[in-house]
Structures are given as C-alpha cells and as structure tokens.
Motif scaffolding. Sequence first.
Motif, PDB file in Angstrom:
ATOM      1  N   SER A 193      -7.500  -2.302  -1.454  1.00 51.01           N
ATOM      2  CA  SER A 193      -8.560  -1.943  -0.515  1.00 51.01           C
ATOM      3  C   SER A 193      -8.091  -0.883   0.470  1.00 51.01           C
ATOM      4  O   SER A 193      -8.828   0.049   0.798  1.00 51.01           O
ATOM      5  N   ALA A 194      -6.859  -1.015   0.943  1.00 44.95           N
ATOM      6  CA  ALA A 194      -6.332  -0.069   1.929  1.00 44.95           C
ATOM      7  C   ALA A 194      -6.152   1.334   1.364  1.00 44.95           C
ATOM      8  O   ALA A 194      -6.255   2.327   2.095  1.00 44.95           O
ATOM      9  N   PHE A 197       0.892   1.472   7.401  1.00 42.85           N
ATOM     10  CA  PHE A 197       0.276   2.269   6.341  1.00 42.85           C
ATOM     11  C   PHE A 197      -0.889   3.076   6.876  1.00 42.85           C
ATOM     12  O   PHE A 197      -1.698   2.583   7.660  1.00 42.85           O
ATOM     13  N   ALA A 198      -0.970   4.319   6.426  1.00 43.02           N
ATOM     14  CA  ALA A 198      -2.128   5.176   6.701  1.00 43.02           C
ATOM     15  C   ALA A 198      -2.460   5.918   5.411  1.00 43.02           C
ATOM     16  O   ALA A 198      -1.588   6.582   4.835  1.00 43.02           O
ATOM     17  N   PRO A 199      -3.679   5.798   4.919  1.00 37.71           N
ATOM     18  CA  PRO A 199      -4.032   6.490   3.673  1.00 37.71           C
ATOM     19  C   PRO A 199      -4.078   7.995   3.872  1.00 37.71           C
ATOM     20  O   PRO A 199      -4.446   8.481   4.945  1.00 37.71           O
ATOM     21  N   TYR A 200      -3.682   8.720   2.842  1.00 38.70           N
ATOM     22  CA  TYR A 200      -3.760  10.175   2.907  1.00 38.70           C
ATOM     23  C   TYR A 200      -5.223  10.632   2.977  1.00 38.70           C
ATOM     24  O   TYR A 200      -5.542  11.643   3.596  1.00 38.70           O
ATOM     25  N   VAL A 201      -6.098   9.877   2.318  1.00 44.58           N
ATOM     26  CA  VAL A 201      -7.531  10.178   2.290  1.00 44.58           C
ATOM     27  C   VAL A 201      -8.277   8.940   2.786  1.00 44.58           C
ATOM     28  O   VAL A 201      -8.006   7.835   2.311  1.00 44.58           O
ATOM     29  N   PRO A 202      -9.191   9.085   3.757  1.00 41.98           N
ATOM     30  CA  PRO A 202      -9.943   7.918   4.224  1.00 41.98           C
ATOM     31  C   PRO A 202     -10.657   7.210   3.075  1.00 41.98           C
ATOM     32  O   PRO A 202     -11.211   7.849   2.179  1.00 41.98           O
ATOM     33  N   ALA A 204       0.833  -1.205   0.000  1.00 42.24           N
ATOM     34  CA  ALA A 204       0.000   0.000   0.000  1.00 42.24           C
ATOM     35  C   ALA A 204       0.868   1.255   0.000  1.00 42.24           C
ATOM     36  O   ALA A 204       0.557   2.246  -0.689  1.00 42.24           O
ATOM     37  N   ASN A 205       1.950   1.241   0.750  1.00 38.50           N
ATOM     38  CA  ASN A 205       2.873   2.380   0.729  1.00 38.50           C
ATOM     39  C   ASN A 205       3.517   2.542  -0.639  1.00 38.50           C
ATOM     40  O   ASN A 205       3.704   3.673  -1.114  1.00 38.50           O
ATOM     41  N   LEU A 206       3.858   1.436  -1.274  1.00 36.94           N
ATOM     42  CA  LEU A 206       4.394   1.496  -2.629  1.00 36.94           C
ATOM     43  C   LEU A 206       3.375   2.123  -3.578  1.00 36.94           C
ATOM     44  O   LEU A 206       3.707   3.010  -4.387  1.00 36.94           O
TER      45      LEU A 206
END
Length: 263
Positions: free
Chosen positions: A84-85, A152-157, A51-53
């Motif tokens: 999904s993440a 990982f944390a998404p920039y946008v929910p 997800a970070n990639l």
Amino acid sequence: MNATDRTPADLLGSALARDPARPLVTFYDDATGERVELSVATFANWVAKTANLLQDELGAEPGDRLALLLPAHWQTAVWLLACSATGVVADVAGDPAGADLAVAGPDTLDAARACGGERVALSLRPLGARFPQPPEGFTDYAVEVPGQGDRFAPYVPVDPDAAALALPGDARGGGSPSQAGELSGAQVVERARADAGVRGLAPGSRLLSTLGYDSWDGLSAGLYAPLAAGASVVLCRNTAGLDPAELAKRAESEQVTHTAEGR
C-alpha cells in the motif's frame, strides 16, 4: 482514524501519530508455540523497512503486481501495508507467472519460481529468523530487511484510486463476487471501515481472528478492519488442533473483545 485517510498506509500513519505504543498485531502460531506482539510503532517500522526494500532494492514501481503467497501471519500483514505504501498491487494468492514480483513462504517456494521477476522468500520461523540455507533464486527477507531505512517516502505519490489489492478468486480465477475482485486503496479503506462498524469495533477493541488470509473476510478481520477502527488484532494461525478451552483462555488473557472464527 482520520477521515481523510484513503489508503491502508494512511490508516497506519494516523495510528502511528495517535498512539504509537499501543498493540496493533499480536500473532500466535500454534504449530510452533510462537507469540509475537507488535506495537503500532514496531509494526510501522517493519512496514517502512519492507517498503524501502520493495522500492530501492527490488525496483518495484506503482502499479507493479506482487504475488503474495503467504498465510495469515504478522509478516504477511507487513507486506500488505508495504505494498500500500509503495503503490504495488498486493495480489493475494495470485498467479506468480503473471506477476512482476513474488513473495513466498516455505510451502510456496516452488510455485513462486514461475515468477520471472524478483522473488523474495520468508522462512516464517519464530522471531522472523532467516533460512538456515537461503533458497536458490530468492532474496531472503530476513537477511535483507534489517538494513533498510526506518522511514519511507515513495518516489511517486500513491494514487488512492489505483488498484491496490487483488483478492483470491478474482475475475482471473473465478470466485464469488462478494469475496473476489480487485480493490483500490480507497475501496479497501471504505470496506474496512464498514466491516469495523458491522463488527462493532472501536478504539481499544481487541479482535481475535482465526480466519486465513485467503478471503476478504480473513484479511479484513485479521488486519484492515481493526486498523480502520483504531483497534488491534490477535491473529491466530494453525488453531485446528487447539482445544477450544485453550482458545477461550487465550482470549481472556489477551483481553479480547470481539472474535472472528472459522476454517
């Protein structure tokens, strides 16, 4: 699983909080002799790195379409959850020409070149090894993913009601309504939970699947339904020439409680 989970990534988060050490995906490739077992924690780590990639290195944003041109494989399962993440639509066996990104294995590199965006290649060799020589025009997943962050944390929910998964043979390519279509994250979770109930899966169940990832049935049995039930999957690839007695022996050794076999 938590009743408030509304995306496959949520299901993985709940599984991680509940019992990170238990097996989640056990993968066999009967063409190479490979066996890989990933605990919830190890699988979640691969998902976070991927997800970070996607988000940081490839610049993917929620709503982007990713043509996922990979077979039933533990790394394909990782990509499905990484999409999904991040809120990226995983377009399984989708048209690369209409996608923002493409992810391919050795047999689908030529098809993936039709994608005008970022292209990622997976060798699908044992232990997630890199290509001996990186394919021209592709990012080698095995080279880039190890250096990515473990969280990982998404920039946008991620919106659970936004498109998340496009199944093979959807409205753009034909196919039967029961097997085709585009699902939101919430719909994937709902269908996975329903399938888990029909199959009788419960926490601790072990489902052996020889189905491909080319239909909802295969994706559900090979990932989503076990994840939704707090169960685990024994995902087997290239079993066509395998002696049924050997498969039965494997099921016994892996303490399999349920099977999904075919094609």
